[in-house]
Motif scaffolding. Structure first.
Motif, mmCIF file in Angstrom:
data_model
loop_
_atom_site.group_PDB
_atom_site.id
_atom_site.type_symbol
_atom_site.label_atom_id
_atom_site.label_comp_id
_atom_site.label_asym_id
_atom_site.label_seq_id
_atom_site.Cartn_x
_atom_site.Cartn_y
_atom_site.Cartn_z
ATOM 1 N N SER A 201 -4.017 13.279 14.123
ATOM 2 C CA SER A 201 -4.422 14.693 14.145
ATOM 3 C C SER A 201 -4.262 15.262 15.542
ATOM 4 C CB SER A 201 -5.887 14.809 13.692
ATOM 5 O OG SER A 201 -6.028 14.375 12.360
ATOM 6 N N ARG A 202 -4.655 14.500 16.557
ATOM 7 C CA ARG A 202 -4.501 14.970 17.940
ATOM 8 C C ARG A 202 -3.038 15.084 18.315
ATOM 9 N NH1 ARG A 202 -7.206 10.904 21.730
ATOM 10 N NH2 ARG A 202 -8.896 11.350 20.245
ATOM 11 N N TYR A 203 -2.260 14.108 17.889
ATOM 12 C CA TYR A 203 -0.829 14.094 18.193
ATOM 13 C C TYR A 203 -0.133 15.320 17.577
ATOM 14 C CZ TYR A 203 3.806 11.886 18.743
ATOM 15 O OH TYR A 203 5.091 11.579 19.085
ATOM 16 N N LEU A 204 -0.515 15.612 16.314
ATOM 17 C CA LEU A 204 0.066 16.780 15.637
ATOM 18 C C LEU A 204 -0.413 18.091 16.274
ATOM 19 C CD1 LEU A 204 -0.292 15.558 11.957
ATOM 20 C CD2 LEU A 204 1.855 15.871 13.198
ATOM 21 N N ALA A 205 -1.692 18.130 16.655
ATOM 22 C CA ALA A 205 -2.255 19.333 17.256
ATOM 23 C C ALA A 205 -1.600 19.654 18.596
ATOM 24 C CB ALA A 205 -3.766 19.187 17.414
ATOM 25 N N ASP A 206 -1.199 18.603 19.304
ATOM 26 C CA ASP A 206 -0.555 18.787 20.600
ATOM 27 C C ASP A 206 0.888 19.263 20.450
ATOM 28 O OD1 ASP A 206 -2.826 18.062 21.913
ATOM 29 O OD2 ASP A 206 -2.201 15.989 22.285
ATOM 30 N N GLY A 207 1.372 19.261 19.223
ATOM 31 C CA GLY A 207 2.747 19.726 18.981
ATOM 32 C C GLY A 207 3.792 18.731 19.394
ATOM 33 N N THR A 208 3.378 17.445 19.456
ATOM 34 C CA THR A 208 4.325 16.424 19.920
ATOM 35 C C THR A 208 4.936 15.628 18.786
ATOM 36 O OG1 THR A 208 2.384 15.024 20.287
ATOM 37 C CG2 THR A 208 3.301 16.140 22.206
ATOM 38 N N PRO B 143 -3.672 5.504 24.427
ATOM 39 C CA PRO B 143 -2.468 5.972 23.733
ATOM 40 C C PRO B 143 -2.362 7.490 23.694
ATOM 41 C CG PRO B 143 -4.103 5.181 22.171
ATOM 42 C CD PRO B 143 -4.606 4.820 23.531
ATOM 43 N N GLU B 144 -1.172 7.978 23.962
ATOM 44 C CA GLU B 144 -0.897 9.416 23.849
ATOM 45 C C GLU B 144 -0.080 9.725 22.601
ATOM 46 O OE1 GLU B 144 0.949 10.580 27.475
ATOM 47 O OE2 GLU B 144 -0.850 10.250 28.679
ATOM 48 N N GLY B 145 0.385 8.676 21.956
ATOM 49 C CA GLY B 145 1.186 8.846 20.753
ATOM 50 C C GLY B 145 1.398 7.504 20.097
ATOM 51 N N PRO B 146 2.150 7.447 19.029
ATOM 52 C CA PRO B 146 2.383 6.192 18.310
ATOM 53 C C PRO B 146 3.268 5.239 19.104
ATOM 54 C CG PRO B 146 3.717 7.941 17.370
ATOM 55 C CD PRO B 146 2.821 8.590 18.378
ATOM 56 N N LEU C 46 0.833 -1.208 0.000
ATOM 57 C CA LEU C 46 0.000 0.000 0.000
ATOM 58 C C LEU C 46 0.868 1.259 0.000
ATOM 59 C CD1 LEU C 46 -2.780 -1.086 2.527
ATOM 60 C CD2 LEU C 46 -3.034 -0.753 0.055
ATOM 61 N N LEU C 47 1.979 1.215 0.731
ATOM 62 C CA LEU C 47 2.882 2.367 0.749
ATOM 63 C C LEU C 47 3.513 2.603 -0.624
ATOM 64 C CD1 LEU C 47 4.694 1.863 4.182
ATOM 65 C CD2 LEU C 47 2.909 3.510 3.627
ATOM 66 N N ASP C 48 3.769 1.520 -1.359
ATOM 67 C CA ASP C 48 4.330 1.663 -2.705
ATOM 68 C C ASP C 48 3.329 2.302 -3.667
ATOM 69 O OD1 ASP C 48 6.756 0.568 -2.006
ATOM 70 O OD2 ASP C 48 6.240 -1.465 -2.668
ATOM 71 N N ARG C 49 2.039 2.018 -3.444
ATOM 72 C CA ARG C 49 1.017 2.463 -4.400
ATOM 73 C C ARG C 49 0.327 3.768 -4.012
ATOM 74 N NH1 ARG C 49 0.199 -3.027 -3.918
ATOM 75 N NH2 ARG C 49 -1.635 -2.781 -2.578
ATOM 76 N N HIS C 50 0.529 4.212 -2.764
ATOM 77 C CA HIS C 50 -0.177 5.418 -2.295
ATOM 78 C C HIS C 50 0.811 6.362 -1.608
ATOM 79 C CE1 HIS C 50 -4.192 3.710 -3.081
ATOM 80 N NE2 HIS C 50 -3.656 2.566 -2.709
ATOM 81 N N ASP C 51 0.914 7.553 -2.126
ATOM 82 C CA ASP C 51 1.792 8.562 -1.536
ATOM 83 C C ASP C 51 1.085 9.270 -0.386
ATOM 84 O OD1 ASP C 51 3.741 8.049 -3.448
ATOM 85 O OD2 ASP C 51 2.847 9.490 -4.870
ATOM 86 N N GLY C 52 1.884 9.848 0.505
ATOM 87 C CA GLY C 52 1.342 10.722 1.540
ATOM 88 C C GLY C 52 0.676 10.033 2.709
ATOM 89 N N ILE C 53 0.979 8.758 2.957
ATOM 90 C CA ILE C 53 0.419 8.073 4.123
ATOM 91 C C ILE C 53 1.054 8.648 5.383
ATOM 92 C CG2 ILE C 53 0.133 5.876 5.317
ATOM 93 C CD1 ILE C 53 -1.467 6.045 2.739
ATOM 94 N N GLU C 54 0.228 9.054 6.337
ATOM 95 C CA GLU C 54 0.734 9.722 7.534
ATOM 96 C C GLU C 54 0.590 8.922 8.819
ATOM 97 O OE1 GLU C 54 -0.009 13.998 7.893
ATOM 98 O OE2 GLU C 54 -1.051 13.907 5.964
ATOM 99 N N ALA C 55 -0.158 7.824 8.796
ATOM 100 C CA ALA C 55 -0.312 7.028 10.015
ATOM 101 C C ALA C 55 -0.842 5.649 9.647
ATOM 102 C CB ALA C 55 -1.259 7.707 11.001
ATOM 103 N N ILE C 56 -0.593 4.684 10.527
ATOM 104 C CA ILE C 56 -1.064 3.314 10.352
ATOM 105 C C ILE C 56 -1.842 2.917 11.604
ATOM 106 C CG2 ILE C 56 -0.381 0.894 10.058
ATOM 107 C CD1 ILE C 56 2.185 1.975 8.680
#
Length: 448
Positions: A440-447, A208-211, A63-73
């Motif tokens: 989105s929450r993780y990014l919004a928290d600036g972490t 979870p607070e992050g990945p 899926l990563l090979d066929r789709h660009d811009g994946i930001e999370a799993i």
């Protein structure tokens, strides 16, 4: 944002790429994993966890090979079962699935292992739940020597992808193992110590607070329960829906407030807060599959070759019967062929057999009605005020989606039109949507 969701199911791996800007799945895949393992004991239901993990890795890489811009799993998968991992996070056992029956064996004082554990904990821990299986292993001295922790399949695969050494379980997954305290959202540590299980091998349970870590530089988030993921994928954040999912087993689910209790229903933590009330049966599509297997055996006994698809033949027989005016049967089938939640000794029954209803079509109709009736029994005990919250019936799962005869009987029994989710791999879509929310929450928290 684009995210990948994986669903590690009982028979296959579902995968989805979710585009939150479009609010839709832009890719959906299903891969049969064929991971069942032979076992000496008839009660054992094992799968090759490493095989599933490697296939999951290949699917994500594709899926990563066929789709660009994946930001999370995001991850989900069959709940209740367990895999043992060592101090490096490597799997050292097969998957003991949710169908495994070793904890139903007689333990002492006329009680099974699961019944004895349930009595000690003061809560039901059915056979097939991870801690019941682990309790059996502890008593029998069968815990793998190298085991450091136990966890669900999806959490073990997350370790495999991220190279993390110790599992961290979302409460929605942790609760599925049994021995869980909903008030504290953690395992019932002191009570488990009294049983001899202890807590040293239990995974960390935390919202979870992050990945967990990275796979090819992309954040991987902790797995959520497949029941909850399916609800997220099919229903989203709507709280007025009754969700019916028929796969190998079957469930009715509806949103519930924190700690809301209904006798006979199970309260499960929901990733977005609050919970789900769940009525689960062990034989949904599995009951229909058992009947198909029986017909294959009869055909083979006659020296004939079974059709390529027994399901198609069964559906054709029902269609022909309907055209001839036959849609009902006086045959009564209770499809608890694999036991019931909390009563692993329950057996299936076929009643009211007469000369004029002892036919294949009647047996098919009776089985379908039995599957629906077992689910409806949960709905029937709901307080009227709770029922009044429901205005839509949403269906999912291949056992329902691919069986229009079953779907029609669901609509008639529940008295509501059956709506369908927009994506066929609902749990994978739910995992992807959950990963979107977490990222989105993780990014919004600036972490990040």
């Amino acid at each position: 944002m684009k995210t990948i969701g994986l669903d590690l199911g009982t028979t296959s791996i579902g995968a989805c790429v979710w585009d939150s800007d479009l609010d839709m799945a832009i890719a959906v895949e299903t891969h049969v994993h064929a991971a069942d393992l032979p076992a000496r004991e008839s009660f054992a239901k094992l799968q090759d966890a490493k095989r599933i993990a490697e296939l999951a890795k290949e699917i994500v890489e594709g899926l990563l090979d066929r789709h660009d811009g994946i930001e999370a799993i995001g991850m989900t998968g069959q709940m209740h079962g367990i895999v043992y991992v060592d101090e490096h996070g490597e799997m050292v056992s097969p998957l003991y699935t949710w169908q495994d029956g070793r904890a139903a064996a007689l333990y002492r004082d006329g009680m099974s292992y699961s019944a004895a554990l349930s009595a000690e904990l003061g809560q039901s821990v059915p056979s097939g739940y991870g801690l019941a299986t682990h309790f059996y292993h502890v008593v029998q001295g069968q815990v793998p020597p190298a085991a450091a922790k136990l966890c669900t399949l999806a959490d073990a695969v997350a370790l495999h992808l991220t190279k993390r050494t110790a599992p961290v379980l979302d409460p929605s997954m942790a609760a599925s193992l049994g021995g869980f305290d909903a008030a504290t959202m953690s395992f019932a540590g002191s009570a488990l110590e009294r049983t001899g299980i202890g807590s040293s091998m239990l995974p960390t349970c935390a919202s979870p607070e992050g990945p967990l870590g990275l796979f090819h530089g992309i954040p991987v988030y902790p797995a959520i329960g497949d029941n909850q993921a399916s609800y997220l994928g099919a229903v989203g954040d709507r709280d007025h829906c009754l969700f019916i999912n028929v796969g190998t087993g079957a469930q009715l689910s509806m949103r519930a407030s924190e700690g809301e209790a209904v006798p006979g229903w199970e309260w499960r933590p929901f990733p977005a807060g609050g919970g789900l009330l769940v009525g689960a049966t062990l034989a949904g599509g599995q009951a229909y599959a058992l009947l198909a297997s029986y017909f294959r055996q009869v055909i083979a006994m006659c020296g004939l070759t079974p059709p390529a698809s027994m399901y198609a033949a069964m559906d054709g027989a029902l269609t022909a019967a309907k055209q001839a005016g036959k849609t009902e049967s006086t045959l009564s089938v209770r499809p608890t062929f694999y036991g019931m939640r909390g009563d692993e000794t329950a057996m299936g029954r076929i009643d009211n057999i007469m000369a004029d209803n002892f036919t294949p079509v009647d047996l098919i109709i009776g089985t379908l009605d039995g599957v629906v009736d077992e689910l409806y029994s949960y709905w029937s005990v709901l307080p009227q005020g709770t029922k009044n919250r429901i205005s839509q019936l949403v269906g999912a799962g291949n056992g329902l989606r691919k069986n229009p005869h079953l779907a029609a009987r669901v609509e008639r029994r529940f008295g509501m039109r059956l709506l369908w989710s927009r994506v066929s791999e609902e749990a994978a879509a739910g995992a992807a949507r959950h990963a979107t929310a977490m990222a989105s929450r993780y990014l919004a928290d600036g972490t990040a």
